[in-house]
Design a protein around this motif. Structure first.
Motif, PDB file in Angstrom:
ATOM      1  N   UNK A   1      19.401  -4.847   4.084  1.00 47.35           N
ATOM      2  CA  UNK A   1      19.571  -3.902   4.652  1.00 47.35           C
ATOM      3  C   UNK A   1      20.143  -3.951   6.137  1.00 47.35           C
ATOM      4  N   UNK A   2      21.542  -3.739   6.449  1.00 45.93           N
ATOM      5  CA  UNK A   2      21.866  -4.477   7.352  1.00 45.93           C
ATOM      6  C   UNK A   2      22.300  -3.062   7.984  1.00 45.93           C
ATOM      7  N   UNK A   3      21.737  -2.836   9.209  1.00 38.92           N
ATOM      8  CA  UNK A   3      22.166  -0.990  10.354  1.00 38.92           C
ATOM      9  C   UNK A   3      21.859  -2.169  11.468  1.00 38.92           C
ATOM     10  N   UNK A   4      21.617  -3.521  11.707  1.00 36.41           N
ATOM     11  CA  UNK A   4      22.703  -3.775  13.189  1.00 36.41           C
ATOM     12  C   UNK A   4      22.594  -2.981  14.631  1.00 36.41           C
TER      13      UNK A   4
ATOM     14  N   UNK B   1       9.716  -2.661   2.779  1.00 37.72           N
ATOM     15  CA  UNK B   1      10.560  -4.358   2.180  1.00 37.72           C
ATOM     16  C   UNK B   1      10.094  -5.092   2.661  1.00 37.72           C
ATOM     17  N   UNK B   2      10.188  -6.356   1.964  1.00 35.23           N
ATOM     18  CA  UNK B   2       9.580  -7.021   1.773  1.00 35.23           C
ATOM     19  C   UNK B   2       9.280  -8.140   2.770  1.00 35.23           C
ATOM     20  N   UNK B   3      10.331  -8.132   3.722  1.00 35.79           N
ATOM     21  CA  UNK B   3      10.633  -8.825   4.640  1.00 35.79           C
ATOM     22  C   UNK B   3      12.116  -8.529   6.345  1.00 35.79           C
ATOM     23  N   UNK B   4      11.074  -8.502   7.126  1.00 35.74           N
ATOM     24  CA  UNK B   4      12.200  -8.090   8.317  1.00 35.74           C
ATOM     25  C   UNK B   4      12.177  -8.951   8.806  1.00 35.74           C
ATOM     26  N   UNK B   5      13.512  -8.330   9.685  1.00 36.39           N
ATOM     27  CA  UNK B   5      14.171  -9.409  10.700  1.00 36.39           C
ATOM     28  C   UNK B   5      14.889  -8.884  11.903  1.00 36.39           C
ATOM     29  N   UNK B   6      14.089  -9.165  12.541  1.00 38.18           N
ATOM     30  CA  UNK B   6      13.833  -9.518  14.001  1.00 38.18           C
ATOM     31  C   UNK B   6      15.307  -9.886  15.123  1.00 38.18           C
TER      32      UNK B   6
ATOM     33  N   UNK C   1      14.969  -7.501   2.460  1.00 40.25           N
ATOM     34  CA  UNK C   1      14.933  -7.960   3.635  1.00 40.25           C
ATOM     35  C   UNK C   1      15.873  -6.460   4.076  1.00 40.25           C
ATOM     36  N   UNK C   2      14.805  -6.186   5.835  1.00 42.32           N
ATOM     37  CA  UNK C   2      15.571  -5.239   6.190  1.00 42.32           C
ATOM     38  C   UNK C   2      15.738  -5.889   7.319  1.00 42.32           C
ATOM     39  N   UNK C   3      16.895  -5.061   7.899  1.00 45.31           N
ATOM     40  CA  UNK C   3      17.833  -5.488   9.494  1.00 45.31           C
ATOM     41  C   UNK C   3      18.353  -4.896  10.041  1.00 45.31           C
TER      42      UNK C   3
END
Length: 230
Positions: free
Chosen positions: A160-163, A203-208, A185-187
């Motif tokens: 899920x990309x909120x960019x 989420x299982x994994x967050x992307x920063x 994955x959440x970003x």
């Protein structure tokens, strides 16, 4: 081989953006689970290989999220291939993948390739505009995409990309509730430890990513989510 299913926190670096040696060292020594290299604009073979060579000095998994074929090269542990499910342009569903397989299929190690079911949710983002994504999605729309990824396509990752904008926890939770085998994955827009903790609970994994370039200290604090279990 690294176990992606155990990743809780990932830093995403944009090859088109400058980062100092000190900041890169802090990021790579921060106990994040992996480094992802990827972006939307000005991603070239030169800037990808330059950033890759700088990160490769550190003993952690390195991922290339593929945005164009010109910047794909050997040397990464994993290659994430986004399939933008809510794009109206077939190029971003499987067109780039089809082209890549025609050119490089004979030499690809498919153990290193991960297909991402990608949903772009910020209408003002460059990636939404590039992929012509339909971003005005209901909870039911998102649940259907999640079922598509988990039950039918059986992709290993849904992203899920909120960019650049912080996402809607209700939307993220609705997707998470539909996933049993696919990793979520959440970003997007994470700029504080509180936001990181909130999304890491769902989420299982967050992307920063973006906060690395505007406030490195805040970026580094997000790694603290690993100190608590989900």
């Amino acid at each position: 081989m690294y176990d992606i299913s155990k990743w809780r926190h990932v830093f995403k670096l944009d090859p088109a953006k400058w980062i100092s040696d000190d900041d890169l060292d802090a990021i790579c020594m921060s106990q994040t689970d992996a480094i992802m290299i990827g972006g939307t604009d000005d991603v070239t073979e030169d800037n990808v290989i330059h950033l890759m060579s700088r990160v490769r000095r550190y003993p952690l998994p390195l991922v290339l999220e593929i945005s164009n074929l010109e910047s794909v090269m050997p040397g990464f542990d994993f290659y994430f291939v986004p399939s933008v499910l809510n794009s109206t342009d077939v190029t971003y569903h499987n067109g780039l993948l089809h082209q890549a397989l025609k050119e490089y299929g004979h030499s690809i190690d498919f153990e290193e390739v991960m297909f991402e079911g990608y949903v772009v949710l910020n209408p003002d983002s460059k990636v939404a505009q590039l992929t012509k994504a339909t971003t005005a999605l209901s909870i039911e729309d998102l649940e259907a995409y999640a079922q598509m990824v988990n039950e039918l396509y059986r992709m290993p990752i849904m992203y899920l990309e909120y960019s650049g904008s912080y996402g809607d926890t209700e939307q993220v939770r609705a997707v998470a509730n539909q996933l049993s085998t696919t990793q979520l994955f959440y970003g997007g827009g994470i700029s504080t430890l509180q936001q990181a903790e909130e999304m890491a609970q769902i989420a299982d994994t967050i992307v920063v990513g973006n906060i690395i370039y505007t406030d490195i200290k805040k970026a580094l604090k997000t790694v603290k989510i690993k100190e608590s279990s989900k």
